[in-house]
Design a protein around this motif. Structure first.
Motif, PDB file in Angstrom:
ATOM      1  N   UNK A 239       0.825  -1.216   0.000  1.00 29.06           N
ATOM      2  CA  UNK A 239       0.000   0.000   0.000  1.00 29.06           C
ATOM      3  C   UNK A 239       0.855   1.259   0.000  1.00 29.06           C
ATOM      4  N   UNK A 240       1.848   1.341   0.873  1.00 29.74           N
ATOM      5  CA  UNK A 240       2.730   2.501   0.942  1.00 29.74           C
ATOM      6  C   UNK A 240       2.189   3.609   1.821  1.00 29.74           C
ATOM      7  N   UNK A 241       3.062   4.278   2.596  1.00 32.21           N
ATOM      8  CA  UNK A 241       2.614   5.291   3.570  1.00 32.21           C
ATOM      9  C   UNK A 241       1.776   6.412   2.978  1.00 32.21           C
ATOM     10  N   UNK A 242       2.070   6.829   1.759  1.00 35.42           N
ATOM     11  CA  UNK A 242       1.284   7.909   1.166  1.00 35.42           C
ATOM     12  C   UNK A 242      -0.179   7.513   0.979  1.00 35.42           C
ATOM     13  N   UNK A 243      -0.439   6.211   0.912  1.00 35.16           N
ATOM     14  CA  UNK A 243      -1.788   5.734   0.638  1.00 35.16           C
ATOM     15  C   UNK A 243      -2.489   5.136   1.860  1.00 35.16           C
ATOM     16  N   UNK A 244      -1.825   5.144   3.008  1.00 34.57           N
ATOM     17  CA  UNK A 244      -2.463   4.589   4.200  1.00 34.57           C
ATOM     18  C   UNK A 244      -3.803   5.263   4.518  1.00 34.57           C
ATOM     19  N   UNK A 245      -3.892   6.598   4.487  1.00 37.10           N
ATOM     20  CA  UNK A 245      -5.204   7.218   4.772  1.00 37.10           C
ATOM     21  C   UNK A 245      -6.298   6.751   3.817  1.00 37.10           C
ATOM     22  N   UNK A 246      -5.996   6.698   2.512  1.00 42.01           N
ATOM     23  CA  UNK A 246      -7.009   6.265   1.543  1.00 42.01           C
ATOM     24  C   UNK A 246      -7.397   4.813   1.774  1.00 42.01           C
ATOM     25  N   UNK A 247      -6.429   3.986   2.125  1.00 40.59           N
ATOM     26  CA  UNK A 247      -6.691   2.562   2.367  1.00 40.59           C
ATOM     27  C   UNK A 247      -7.665   2.394   3.537  1.00 40.59           C
ATOM     28  N   UNK A 248      -7.350   2.996   4.670  1.00 34.32           N
ATOM     29  CA  UNK A 248      -8.207   2.814   5.840  1.00 34.32           C
ATOM     30  C   UNK A 248      -9.538   3.550   5.691  1.00 34.32           C
ATOM     31  N   UNK A 249      -9.551   4.665   4.986  1.00 31.28           N
ATOM     32  CA  UNK A 249     -10.822   5.346   4.727  1.00 31.28           C
ATOM     33  C   UNK A 249     -11.729   4.475   3.857  1.00 31.28           C
ATOM     34  N   UNK A 250     -11.148   3.756   2.901  1.00 32.84           N
ATOM     35  CA  UNK A 250     -11.931   2.863   2.045  1.00 32.84           C
ATOM     36  C   UNK A 250     -12.573   1.759   2.874  1.00 32.84           C
ATOM     37  N   UNK A 251     -11.780   1.134   3.752  1.00 31.58           N
ATOM     38  CA  UNK A 251     -12.334   0.077   4.609  1.00 31.58           C
ATOM     39  C   UNK A 251     -13.391   0.641   5.533  1.00 31.58           C
ATOM     40  N   UNK A 252     -13.129   1.781   6.123  1.00 29.13           N
ATOM     41  CA  UNK A 252     -14.075   2.391   7.067  1.00 29.13           C
ATOM     42  C   UNK A 252     -15.405   2.676   6.391  1.00 29.13           C
ATOM     43  N   UNK A 253     -15.346   3.153   5.148  1.00 24.22           N
ATOM     44  CA  UNK A 253     -16.563   3.494   4.413  1.00 24.22           C
ATOM     45  C   UNK A 253     -17.444   2.273   4.158  1.00 24.22           C
ATOM     46  N   UNK A 254     -16.835   1.114   3.934  1.00 29.21           N
ATOM     47  CA  UNK A 254     -17.604  -0.061   3.542  1.00 29.21           C
ATOM     48  C   UNK A 254     -17.957  -0.979   4.715  1.00 29.21           C
ATOM     49  N   UNK A 255     -17.325  -0.792   5.863  1.00 31.20           N
ATOM     50  CA  UNK A 255     -17.531  -1.696   6.987  1.00 31.20           C
ATOM     51  C   UNK A 255     -18.751  -1.292   7.799  1.00 31.20           C
ATOM     52  N   UNK A 256     -19.556  -2.283   8.150  1.00 32.13           N
ATOM     53  CA  UNK A 256     -20.729  -2.035   8.994  1.00 32.13           C
ATOM     54  C   UNK A 256     -20.286  -1.489  10.351  1.00 32.13           C
ATOM     55  N   UNK A 257     -21.153  -0.693  10.969  1.00 34.90           N
ATOM     56  CA  UNK A 257     -20.803  -0.062  12.244  1.00 34.90           C
ATOM     57  C   UNK A 257     -20.448  -1.078  13.323  1.00 34.90           C
ATOM     58  N   UNK A 258     -21.078  -2.242  13.301  1.00 36.01           N
ATOM     59  CA  UNK A 258     -20.799  -3.268  14.311  1.00 36.01           C
ATOM     60  C   UNK A 258     -19.781  -4.302  13.809  1.00 36.01           C
ATOM     61  N   UNK A 259     -19.156  -4.011  12.687  1.00 36.01           N
ATOM     62  CA  UNK A 259     -18.265  -4.970  12.051  1.00 36.01           C
ATOM     63  C   UNK A 259     -16.861  -4.976  12.626  1.00 36.01           C
ATOM     64  N   UNK A 260     -16.038  -5.842  12.079  1.00 34.08           N
ATOM     65  CA  UNK A 260     -14.636  -5.963  12.463  1.00 34.08           C
ATOM     66  C   UNK A 260     -13.775  -6.051  11.210  1.00 34.08           C
ATOM     67  N   UNK A 261     -12.573  -5.521  11.315  1.00 37.37           N
ATOM     68  CA  UNK A 261     -11.603  -5.578  10.228  1.00 37.37           C
ATOM     69  C   UNK A 261     -10.309  -6.167  10.774  1.00 37.37           C
ATOM     70  N   UNK A 262      -9.811  -7.232  10.138  1.00 41.26           N
ATOM     71  CA  UNK A 262      -8.535  -7.820  10.542  1.00 41.26           C
ATOM     72  C   UNK A 262      -7.475  -7.493   9.505  1.00 41.26           C
ATOM     73  N   UNK A 263      -6.398  -6.876   9.977  1.00 42.99           N
ATOM     74  CA  UNK A 263      -5.253  -6.542   9.133  1.00 42.99           C
ATOM     75  C   UNK A 263      -4.081  -7.440   9.527  1.00 42.99           C
ATOM     76  N   UNK A 264      -3.615  -8.248   8.573  1.00 42.23           N
ATOM     77  CA  UNK A 264      -2.477  -9.150   8.761  1.00 42.23           C
ATOM     78  C   UNK A 264      -1.348  -8.609   7.901  1.00 42.23           C
TER      79      UNK A 264
END
Length: 381
Positions: A239-264
């Motif tokens: 992903x690269x540091x310049x894109x970390x905000x866009x990456x996590x914003x993308x996941x946040x936008x699509x994840x249900x409020x009661x959901x979970x995200x696992x990053x390995x």
């Protein structure tokens, strides 16, 4: 390959000799980790090109070592890669400027790693990996072979995500579909996976043809939809540091409020601005390992960290198992790949094993949630 106008056992330049001696490595010594110099032009390559020259010289057969993994373990446990970086400061500065001024992981470059690494040939990965085709760190806590350790890793992820039948799971960087297959088969979820590798896509679709799973050839920034859970295994390193905000914003936008995200993800024990030039040229173009500080900074005000699990030493064991499989399978591959490729692949796997053995490399699983989540998370091991 020995140059006729130079003595084979010429002493190394003082700078190289001192660095090796600091790591307990001798030139043409008797220990399994000692460097055997076969051509003295090796020294010029190292002096001019640092780690890139060292790796390319190994690929060209200019030096050998019985235990390449231990050679790198000894170099890296003394942080000699950082000292060499300081010695070749002009090259280090060039790498830092590239990552600061450019975006090596921009949308236009997102598919390069698929083309240059993951698409080299499924036969290589089938020879090396376990039956699930898991190309990430296995979980060895209760396993004594690679196949069981990878199945345990897949199940650990599913349990950490608290998967329930009928839920929608997003798999960012789905690889050859092993996790999607396991989650759909054993936990009854519907999976959407994305990859930047055409060979992975074709293989994954065949493996999961009869399951409620779909795969797309797509950059994560183009994702749409809503999901109960999300997972990303071994992809964040691209992903690269310049894109970390866009990456996590993308996941946040699509994840249900009661959901979970696992990053390995693999992690670096310190924050660095440059990447190893040999690894970037021959294995993972545009790759960049995150540090703990970089992750916590970007996660602040985006996600709650429910759990942070480090089992980095398991990657050493995983890489050694991959090398044993690849080495055993080489006779079936040698008609398609040349000896230089074999030496490159060996250098890649065993230098990485040394990286994790020296504990410069970590392996992290983070469980993340939105602030809106109301349930208390119970850590799983």
């Amino acid at each position: 390959m020995h140059s006729p106008d130079m003595p084979r056992h010429a002493e190394p330049p003082r700078t190289i000799g001192l660095l090796l001696a600091e790591a307990g490595i001798r030139v043409n010594g008797d220990a399994p980790w000692d460097m055997q110099v076969l051509d003295n032009s090796l020294y010029q390559r190292i002096l001019l090109h640092g780690s890139l020259g060292l790796g390319e010289a190994y690929m060209d057969g200019l030096w050998e070592v019985e235990r390449l993994d231990e050679f790198f373990h000894r170099l890296l446990r003394r942080d000699l890669n950082e000292k060499v970086g300081g010695w070749l400061r002009w090259r280090l500065i060039a790498s830092i400027l590239r990552h600061r001024l450019l975006n090596p992981q921009s949308p236009g470059r997102a598919f390069q790693v698929g083309e240059r690494h993951y698409d080299i040939g499924n036969d290589v990965f089938q020879a090396m990996l376990d039956p699930t085709m898991s190309y990430s760190c296995a979980y060895w806590a209760k396993a004594d072979n690679l196949a069981d350790a990878q199945r345990h890793k897949l199940e650990l992820i599913c349990r950490k995500l608290e998967l329930q039948p009928g839920e929608r799971l997003l798999d960012i960087g789905c690889g050859w579909g092993g996790l999607a297959h396991h989650a759909a088969t054993h936990h009854g979820v519907n999976v959407v996976g994305v990859t930047v590798s055409r060979q992975q896509l074709e293989y994954a679709r065949k493996q999961c043809a009869d399951l409620p799973v779909q795969f797309e050839f797509q950059d994560y920034r183009k994702l749409e939809g809503s999901f109960d859970k999300a997972v990303s295994v071994g992809m964040f390193e691209h992903v690269g540091p310049k894109n970390y905000p866009a990456y996590f914003d993308t996941v946040h936008r699509m994840l249900a409020d009661q959901g979970l995200f696992l990053l390995h993800t693999i992690g670096d024990y310190t924050t660095t601005r440059a990447t190893d030039p040999w690894m970037e040229k021959y294995v993972f173009p545009n790759g960049k390992l995150p540090s703990a500080r970089q992750l916590t900074e970007v996660l602040e005000r985006r996600f709650v960290i429910e759990d942070w699990h480090n089992f980095g030493p398991d990657y050493d064991r995983t890489l050694m198992a991959w090398w044993a499989n690849f080495d055993a399978g080489w006779p079936r591959l040698r008609n398609r790949y040349d000896s230089r490729f074999c030496r490159m692949w060996k250098y890649y796997l065993l230098s990485c094993a040394g990286f994790f053995r020296a504990r410069q490399g970590q392996l992290w699983q983070l469980v993340l949630s939105k602030r809106q989540r109301s349930a208390t998370y119970r850590s799983v091991r």
